[in-house]
Design an enzyme around this catalytic site. Structure first.
Site, PDB file in Angstrom:
ATOM      1  N   CYS A 127      -6.430 -59.401 -58.519  1.00 55.77           N
ATOM      2  CA  CYS A 127      -7.292 -60.432 -59.916  1.00 55.77           C
ATOM      3  C   CYS A 127      -6.094 -59.998 -61.059  1.00 55.77           C
ATOM      4  O   CYS A 127      -7.175 -60.364 -61.908  1.00 55.77           O
ATOM      5  CB  CYS A 127      -7.750 -61.184 -59.447  1.00 55.77           C
ATOM      6  SG  CYS A 127      -8.260 -62.101 -57.851  1.00 55.77           S
ATOM      7  N   GLU A 131     -19.982 -57.868 -64.960  1.00 52.93           N
ATOM      8  CA  GLU A 131     -19.350 -58.594 -66.000  1.00 52.93           C
ATOM      9  C   GLU A 131     -20.048 -57.853 -67.332  1.00 52.93           C
ATOM     10  O   GLU A 131     -19.778 -58.029 -68.038  1.00 52.93           O
ATOM     11  CB  GLU A 131     -18.523 -59.638 -66.170  1.00 52.93           C
ATOM     12  CG  GLU A 131     -17.590 -59.459 -67.163  1.00 52.93           C
ATOM     13  CD  GLU A 131     -16.703 -60.891 -67.045  1.00 52.93           C
ATOM     14  OE1 GLU A 131     -16.954 -61.931 -66.196  1.00 52.93           O
ATOM     15  OE2 GLU A 131     -15.390 -60.890 -68.231  1.00 52.93           O
ATOM     16  N   HIS A 177     -13.593 -62.522 -67.243  1.00 45.47           N
ATOM     17  CA  HIS A 177     -13.205 -62.243 -66.362  1.00 45.47           C
ATOM     18  C   HIS A 177     -13.294 -63.887 -66.144  1.00 45.47           C
ATOM     19  O   HIS A 177     -13.430 -64.285 -65.504  1.00 45.47           O
ATOM     20  CB  HIS A 177     -13.051 -61.799 -65.115  1.00 45.47           C
ATOM     21  CG  HIS A 177     -12.159 -61.138 -64.136  1.00 45.47           C
ATOM     22  ND1 HIS A 177     -10.952 -61.929 -63.553  1.00 45.47           N
ATOM     23  CD2 HIS A 177     -12.596 -61.310 -62.922  1.00 45.47           C
ATOM     24  CE1 HIS A 177     -10.621 -62.439 -62.461  1.00 45.47           C
ATOM     25  NE2 HIS A 177     -11.869 -61.595 -61.998  1.00 45.47           N
TER      26      HIS A 177
END
Lengths: 405, 427
Positions: B177, B328, B317
């Site tokens: 990804c 994150e 993200h």
């Protein structure tokens, strides 16, 4: 010319194939100390011959069973070969160095669970709605770990996990050109100072029905008793897959010397292209890339390690060109290394460079392999090796390696 | 002789001059942007195939460019072409089928899907024993040659190269990804080396099919909030329960800045820096301290010559999985410190879903549009903020702000972490 400190050195080789496990086994075959007979299995996947991997003690490079359980064949093979390359380069376990070692991997799409496929197909063919059948069977039949064996970047991911190679990480796809792109990208980055040290390579598990199906759809496989590559081109062509794991450590010369690493060879050029094959399919597919590095003139003892697949007519075009170069004295010999290890698709170009590196640091290539009519004990001296790759379907390229005296 | 433009350490500069987009929100960057900034969702109930028996029955499929019968390879090729064409037209670069640079494609898995496997299996000519013997016997009849495109791992880039006439061997890459971001990173590196004048970087994914859904379901990665599809993706919310699978294509033309200026191109943004760091902790989870993500963000800032305080906006993200959004936040906090509280952040995935291989490309386009318009797209479904993630989320409605520098994050299974720093054209 590259600035000397920016030269790209090969400082580690990890190679496993149907011929053997590791550098020594392969060097013995290159030099003729051991017979180089292809190890072909013609029965398991009949009518398709495949070069079967030698048995490996995986725990030597993948000590945790829990890691092994999370991988399928191509990943185990690749992680094993990557470990050999790191060992060979003397950087295994050196956390600081591995933390800034980049990774470039050539991969396909992993492995399917063929037993589950068959179960779905049999149920579906007995009548019923296929998508619905898949919905019924797949959630209970598919293993979560198998999905991770299907993700192309999970060879790289497993190398990071098992060996702690944790700089950058890029996975390239596209059959033979995946290996070419991985090597070219690593080479250019090291040469330009964008990377000091890079682990690059790939792996192919040839012993899989799903892999054979993919290539049979394109009619790219040899499905007769084993023959050598050139002979196959006269009978319609086709490749014989070979299980291979091939990794290299590429390193900036200054960096390698700083840690007193022993080089195999310097990599002086990597070129790639994708010419159109349609207008004249049997033309020399390597004309463009050879022109960029200058065709050899015979002034140095140059050999070609050809990655030809056996898929006609691209292989016929390549071999005809290389035979011309041999006749004119430009090169000493052209050896199609796939005759011995099989065609390893994504791993094939890295494997050819690994074999060339071994030949350049060792004693060259036996006359038997070089195809010369002299004593099998004779070993041809080599200063320079050009490794070629011509995709069975598309893409072409080469690498130039030179002896470090 | 005009002095060439160089970055803070003397390298050639990579400029963005063209962009294209296809997502579940629509076709074309402008259409996508108006829907995205209006807070609309592209997530809906899957109509492509029966979903009985599946835990997740919603996705962000691309239905606006019809490809019948559906296959991941064919739909991906079609939407990548649409996005690529839009980017080339905007950049105004090259002639028809003569793109003067290399093609770099982030490419989804290539594999036979059930319709092809079943067609092979049901082949009437075949009396072979069952299982793969039968499939192989059917393949040998040469009646199924057209299926080869599904299992050639670079078939999408092959087709795009023919369509756009890009030069040299096209690259097909996969960093899960993070793949879309990796294409831009590879192109930027090549421009900095002087190897390329231009690159066409495309990320694409169109793998919403039963097996694709089942695989992510088995990893417990997907939201199962099927009842109200547009509400399922809720990055940074306390009750987030997984990502929503989606399809899309993002294309970016990047060029050597001076060459782009010399031909009179409009500079949309500059790829100021890129960074990546692999994780060795786990196949699907990040190291709990965030070490590798922190490394990727820090390397990006270092590559860009930016201080953390210079980040104006973060395109997260933000997948809406419990794990991703927490990691994150932890990692951003470690690098940006107190400054993080002052940096607005959005996750486009709240509206377009997770376009997987394409996500980095799609979000790079949205990042540049943020710089160009001064509009921060919202994070929708942010009704129940996670108190453990104290971020300045652009909640539910767009916000106006002057943005010079965007950090775009992309993380993937297999320990892949790639970040891009995109900035406005240097003054």
């Amino acid at each position: 010319m590259l600035d000397q400190a920016d030269e790209v050195w090969i400082t580690g080789v990890g190679l496993v194939s149907s011929l053997g496990d590791g550098s020594e086994a392969h060097t013995d075959i290159l030099t003729g100390r051991r017979d180089g007979m292809p190890a072909v299995d013609e029965t398991t996947f009949a009518p398709y011959p495949v070069h079967r991997l030698v048995p490996l003690d995986l725990s030597k490079q993948i000590p945790k069973n829990s890691d092994q359980r999370q991988m399928e064949g191509w990943q185990k093979l690749g992680v094993y070969a990557a470990g050999l390359a790191l060992d060979d380069a003397g950087i295994k376990g050196k956390a600081d160095l591995l933390d800034r070692t980049d990774l470039a991997v050539a991969a396909g799409s992993g492995e399917r669970d063929t037993a589950v496929d068959c179960k779905v197909l049999e149920t579906a063919s007995a009548g019923g709605d296929t998508p619905l059948r898949a919905n019924e069977i797949l959630p209970s039949a598919l293993r979560p770990t198998l999905f991770l064996a299907q993700l192309s970047n999970l060879l790289a991911g497993n190398i990071s996990i098992v060996h702690h190679v944790t700089g950058g990480s890029r996975t390239f796809m596209g059959e033979e050109t995946a290996g070419l792109a991985a090597i070219e990208s690593a080479f250019r980055r090291v040469a330009a100072g964008q990377c000091e040290i890079c682990l690059v390579g790939g792996a192919l598990n040839a012993e899989r029905a799903d892999l054979l199906l993919g290539y049979e759809l394109g009619h790219n496989l040899w499905h007769h008793p084993f023959q050598h590559i050139e002979e196959r081109t006269h009978r319609g062509g086709g490749f014989v897959p070979g299980s291979v794991g091939a990794f290299l450590v590429l390193e900036q010369r200054g960096h390698a010397q700083g840690r007193a690493a022993r080089p195999y060879a310097r990599l002086t050029a990597v070129e790639s292209d994708r010419g159109r094959r349609e207008p004249n399919p049997s033309a020399n597919p390597l004309a463009q890339v050879f022109a960029r590095v200058g065709s050899p003139t015979g002034q140095e003892a140059t050999s070609v390690f050809s990655g030809a697949s056996g898929v006609a007519p691209a292989t016929a075009g390549e071999l005809s060109f290389l035979q011309g170069l041999t006749r004119s004295g430009g090169i000493n010999c052209a050896w199609t290394y796939g005759d011995l290890i099989g065609h390893s698709v994504e791993a094939h170009f890295p494997a050819g460079i690994a074999l060339a590196a071994l030949a350049l640091r060792g004693e060259g290539l036996s006359a038997a392999l070089a195809g010369k009519k002299c004593n099998a004990d004779d070993v041809a001296p080599i200063d320079r090796i050009i490794v070629t790759t011509v995709g069975h379907y598309r893409g072409e390229g080469l690498a130039v390696l030179e002896r470090i005296s | 002789m005009i002095r060439p433009h160089r970055d803070h350490i003397g390298r050639p500069i990579a400029a963005v001059t063209g962009m294209g987009l296809v997502t579940s929100l629509g076709v074309g960057a402008a259409d996508n942007w108006s829907r995205l900034t209006a807070g609309q969702s592209g997530i809906r109930r899957i109509s492509r195939f029966p979903t009985e028996g599946l835990k997740t029955t919603i996705a962000g499929t691309v239905d606006a460019i019809p490809v019948a019968p559906y296959s991941a390879a064919d739909l991906a090729t079609a939407i990548a072409e649409a996005a690529g064409r839009e980017a080339i037209v905007q950049a105004g670069i090259g002639g028809i089928r003569q793109f003067p640079g290399r093609l770099i494609v982030a490419t989804p898995p290539s594999e036979l899907e059930w319709p092809q496997l079943c067609a092979l299996y049901a082949s009437e000519d075949v009396a072979a024993p069952p299982g793969y013997h039968r499939l192989l016997a059917a393949a040998r009849t040469r009646r199924f040659s057209e299926f080869a495109r599904h299992v050639r791992f670079a078939s999408i880039s092959d087709r795009l190269q023919e369509t756009f006439g890009t030069r040299g061997e096209p690259l097909s890459i996969c960093t899960a990804c993070a793949s879309g971001a990796t294409t831009i990173q590879l192109g930027t590196e090549a421009i900095r080396r002087g190897d390329l004048d231009a690159a066409l970087c495309i990320g694409v994914d169109a793998t919403v099919h039963p097996e694709g859904l089942v695989r992510f379901s088995l990893l417990s990665a997907l939201s199962t909030k099927n009842d109200v599809p547009e509400k399922a993706s809720k990055p940074f919310s306390k009750d987030r329960d997984g990502f929503v699978m989606a399809e899309g294509a993002g294309a970016v033309v990047i060029e050597d800045y001076d060459r782009a200026k010399a031909r009179g191109a409009r500079i949309l943004a500059v790829v100021r820096g890129c960074g990546e760091k692999a994780d060795h902790y786990h196949r699907t989870r990040s190291e709990p301290s965030g070490g590798a993500i922190i490394g990727a963000i820090s390397k990006t800032l270092n590559d860009a010559g930016l201080a953390p305080q210079e980040i104006d906006y973060i395109n997260a993200h933000g997948t809406s999985t419990p794990e991703n959004d927490k990691m994150e936040y932890v990692s951003l906090k470690a690098v940006l410190g107190e400054h993080l509280a002052k940096v607005p952040i959005s996750s486009n995935k709240s509206m377009v879903g997770h376009t997987l291989i394409a996500a980095g490309s799609v979000e790079a386009v949205f990042s540049v549009m943020t710089i160009n318009t001064g509009t921060l797209p919202p994070t929708i479904n942010y009704d129940n903020p996670d108190p453990d993630l104290p971020l300045d989320v652009v909640a539910n409605v767009k916000r106006d702000a002057s943005v010079t520098t965007v950090l775009s994050n992309s993380f993937g299974f297999g320990g892949q972490n790639v970040c891009l720093a995109m900035t406005a054209e240097p003054a």
